[in-house]
Each structure stands twice: as structure tokens, then as C-alpha cells.
Design a protein around this motif. Structure first.
Motif, PDB file in Angstrom:
ATOM      1  N   UNK A 128       4.437  10.456  -1.203  1.00 55.24           N
ATOM      2  CA  UNK A 128       3.309  10.666  -2.125  1.00 55.24           C
ATOM      3  C   UNK A 128       3.396   9.722  -3.322  1.00 55.24           C
ATOM      4  N   UNK A 129       4.585   9.573  -3.873  1.00 52.00           N
ATOM      5  CA  UNK A 129       4.770   8.679  -5.018  1.00 52.00           C
ATOM      6  C   UNK A 129       4.471   7.237  -4.622  1.00 52.00           C
ATOM      7  N   UNK A 130       4.925   6.834  -3.462  1.00 52.81           N
ATOM      8  CA  UNK A 130       4.680   5.479  -2.972  1.00 52.81           C
ATOM      9  C   UNK A 130       3.179   5.230  -2.838  1.00 52.81           C
ATOM     10  N   UNK A 131       2.472   6.183  -2.224  1.00 51.14           N
ATOM     11  CA  UNK A 131       1.018   6.058  -2.046  1.00 51.14           C
ATOM     12  C   UNK A 131       0.299   6.020  -3.389  1.00 51.14           C
ATOM     13  N   UNK A 132       0.688   6.879  -4.304  1.00 49.50           N
ATOM     14  CA  UNK A 132       0.062   6.946  -5.627  1.00 49.50           C
ATOM     15  C   UNK A 132       0.225   5.621  -6.366  1.00 49.50           C
ATOM     16  N   UNK A 133       1.461   5.087  -6.347  1.00 47.93           N
ATOM     17  CA  UNK A 133       1.705   3.811  -7.028  1.00 47.93           C
ATOM     18  C   UNK A 133       0.963   2.667  -6.349  1.00 47.93           C
ATOM     19  N   UNK A 134       0.957   2.673  -5.021  1.00 50.95           N
ATOM     20  CA  UNK A 134       0.265   1.612  -4.276  1.00 50.95           C
ATOM     21  C   UNK A 134      -1.218   1.607  -4.600  1.00 50.95           C
ATOM     22  N   UNK A 135      -1.834   2.794  -4.613  1.00 53.04           N
ATOM     23  CA  UNK A 135      -3.266   2.907  -4.909  1.00 53.04           C
ATOM     24  C   UNK A 135      -3.606   2.385  -6.294  1.00 53.04           C
ATOM     25  N   UNK A 136      -2.706   2.504  -7.232  1.00 54.23           N
ATOM     26  CA  UNK A 136      -2.965   2.116  -8.614  1.00 54.23           C
ATOM     27  C   UNK A 136      -2.393   0.747  -8.978  1.00 54.23           C
ATOM     28  N   UNK A 137      -1.765   0.112  -8.013  1.00 52.48           N
ATOM     29  CA  UNK A 137      -1.169  -1.199  -8.288  1.00 52.48           C
ATOM     30  C   UNK A 137       0.070  -1.125  -9.160  1.00 52.48           C
ATOM     31  N   UNK A 138       0.718   0.037  -9.209  1.00 46.41           N
ATOM     32  CA  UNK A 138       1.935   0.226 -10.010  1.00 46.41           C
ATOM     33  C   UNK A 138       3.142  -0.405  -9.301  1.00 46.41           C
ATOM     34  N   UNK A 194       6.495  -0.840  -7.380  1.00 45.25           N
ATOM     35  CA  UNK A 194       7.202  -0.099  -6.327  1.00 45.25           C
ATOM     36  C   UNK A 194       8.684  -0.473  -6.307  1.00 45.25           C
ATOM     37  N   UNK A 195       9.138  -1.182  -7.318  1.00 41.63           N
ATOM     38  CA  UNK A 195      10.495  -1.736  -7.326  1.00 41.63           C
ATOM     39  C   UNK A 195      11.567  -0.683  -7.098  1.00 41.63           C
ATOM     40  N   UNK A 196      11.480   0.451  -7.788  1.00 43.04           N
ATOM     41  CA  UNK A 196      12.554   1.436  -7.630  1.00 43.04           C
ATOM     42  C   UNK A 196      12.354   2.322  -6.398  1.00 43.04           C
ATOM     43  N   UNK A 197      11.320   2.049  -5.597  1.00 44.27           N
ATOM     44  CA  UNK A 197      11.127   2.754  -4.326  1.00 44.27           C
ATOM     45  C   UNK A 197      11.438   1.852  -3.130  1.00 44.27           C
ATOM     46  N   UNK A 198      11.864   0.630  -3.398  1.00 44.70           N
ATOM     47  CA  UNK A 198      12.130  -0.358  -2.334  1.00 44.70           C
ATOM     48  C   UNK A 198      13.083   0.186  -1.268  1.00 44.70           C
ATOM     49  N   UNK A 199      14.090   0.921  -1.672  1.00 47.76           N
ATOM     50  CA  UNK A 199      15.078   1.446  -0.719  1.00 47.76           C
ATOM     51  C   UNK A 199      14.457   2.459   0.244  1.00 47.76           C
ATOM     52  N   UNK A 200      13.241   2.927  -0.075  1.00 44.67           N
ATOM     53  CA  UNK A 200      12.613   3.966   0.744  1.00 44.67           C
ATOM     54  C   UNK A 200      11.375   3.470   1.484  1.00 44.67           C
ATOM     55  N   UNK A 201      11.168   2.149   1.501  1.00 41.06           N
ATOM     56  CA  UNK A 201       9.996   1.593   2.179  1.00 41.06           C
ATOM     57  C   UNK A 201       9.918   2.023   3.649  1.00 41.06           C
ATOM     58  N   UNK A 202      11.070   2.147   4.290  1.00 40.43           N
ATOM     59  CA  UNK A 202      11.088   2.531   5.709  1.00 40.43           C
ATOM     60  C   UNK A 202      10.483   3.929   5.950  1.00 40.43           C
ATOM     61  N   UNK A 203      10.397   4.743   4.915  1.00 40.99           N
ATOM     62  CA  UNK A 203       9.794   6.071   5.067  1.00 40.99           C
ATOM     63  C   UNK A 203       8.276   6.001   5.131  1.00 40.99           C
ATOM     64  N   UNK A 204       7.695   4.923   4.610  1.00 40.89           N
ATOM     65  CA  UNK A 204       6.230   4.842   4.530  1.00 40.89           C
ATOM     66  C   UNK A 204       5.640   3.763   5.439  1.00 40.89           C
ATOM     67  N   UNK A 205       6.468   2.946   6.077  1.00 48.40           N
ATOM     68  CA  UNK A 205       5.929   1.897   6.950  1.00 48.40           C
ATOM     69  C   UNK A 205       6.147   2.243   8.397  1.00 48.40           C
TER      70      UNK A 205
END
Length: 160
Positions: free
Chosen positions: A137-147, A149-160
Motif C-alpha cells: 500500500x505504501x509503495x502504491x501510494x508513493x508511486x501514485x504521488x511521485x514520492x 521510493x528509495x527506502x522501499x527499494x529492498x521490497x520492490x520484489x513484493x510489488x513487481x
């Protein structure tokens, strides 16, 4: 309170040059700096017969409790001097005891090293196991707003 043990802990912390503060005689809050978990506050508390060690690792998981607890139990078999435990609200800690006979700079270093290795090394695993939906949810929220994602990089595999 054993003055020799208190002096031994203070000497060990000074030799190790670990950032710490003394709260009361025999109570030391040590700050262990990591990479995944930026720092792990760790208590060393002189008790009647042992030095108690406690470090907060992660709050109670939002989901997949069974997976988180299975990981903790399996990980406990490989830890030195500390083990994973839950507090009364379900938050995850590392706890242990150093017998007075073992208090030395080497042993304090060994136990604090294990706390850092476990807390820092296992932190992302705890987040993946216990907070995957929140991360998505946080990844999607930040992506939608152009925020960022640097501190979520380790979790990219959860959303791709």
C-alpha cells in the motif's frame, strides 16, 4: 548491585567504543548502528546474578503471525547469547543473559555483535513476513504521488 560487574561492563563498553549512556548504576543503553535497521537500542542491565540484555527489534506484525513466529523459532537455534521473544503486546525483542563469570570485553562484544547481526540482518525479513500488505500500500501510494521510493527499494520484489 555488584560493583565489580558494573566496572567490568563500563570498561568493556569504553574499550569497544560503543555509543552508550548510563541511565542508573548498572543500566546502560547501547546504540548499535546498522544498515537495514538504522540503529538498535540495546539495554545491558546488571541484575542479581547476570547481566540482562534486551533489544527492541520490531513492533507486533500486522499479518502472517505464524510465519513470523516460525522464523523467530528457527532463527533462535542459530543465535548466540540471545534469543527472540515477544513482550506482552506482541512486539519482537532479542533478550539474553550474560553470567557474571563471563563478563569481559570479548563476551560483551560477542553478545552485542550477535544482537546487531540478528536485529539488522533479520529486520527486512520481519517486515516482509509481517507487513507485506502495508508495504504494498505504501509503495502504491508513493508511486501514485511521485514520492521517493528509495527506502522501499529492498521490497520492490513484493510489488513487481
Amino acid at each position: 548491585m555488584n560493583p565489580e560487574i558494573i566496572a567490568g561492563i563500563e570498561k568493556a563498553l569504553d574499550e569497544l567504543e560503543v555509543p552508550h549512556t548510563r541511565r542508573e548504576p548498572g543500566q546502560y543503553l547501547v546504540t548499535l548502528e546498522g544498515e537495514n535497521r538504522l540503529n538498535t537500542p540495546t539495554w545491558l542491565i546488571v541484575r542479581e546474578q547476570t547481566v540482562f540484555v534486551q533489544a527492541f527489534v520490531c513492533r507486533q506484525p500486522d499479518e502472517n503471525h505464524e510465519g513470523v513466529y516460525r522464523f523467530m523459532l528457527q532463527r533462535n537455534a542459530r543465535l548466540y547469547g540471545v534469543h527472540y521473544a515477544l513482550d506482552r503486546v506482541g512486539d519482537i525483542h532479542l533478550v539474553g543473559r550474560i553470567p557474571f563469570a563471563a563478563v569481559s570485553a570479548d563476551e560483551v562484544d560477542r553478545v552485542l555483535g550477535q544482537v546487531l547481526e540478528a536485529a539488522d540482518g533479520d529486520f527486512n525479513t520481519f517486515l516482509e513476513l509481517g507487513f507485506a500488505e502495508s508495504i504494498k500500500r505504501e509503495y502504491a501510494w508513493r508511486s501514485d504521488r511521485g514520492e521517493s521510493l528509495a527506502n522501499l527499494k529492498a521490497f520492490e520484489h513484493l510489488v513487481t
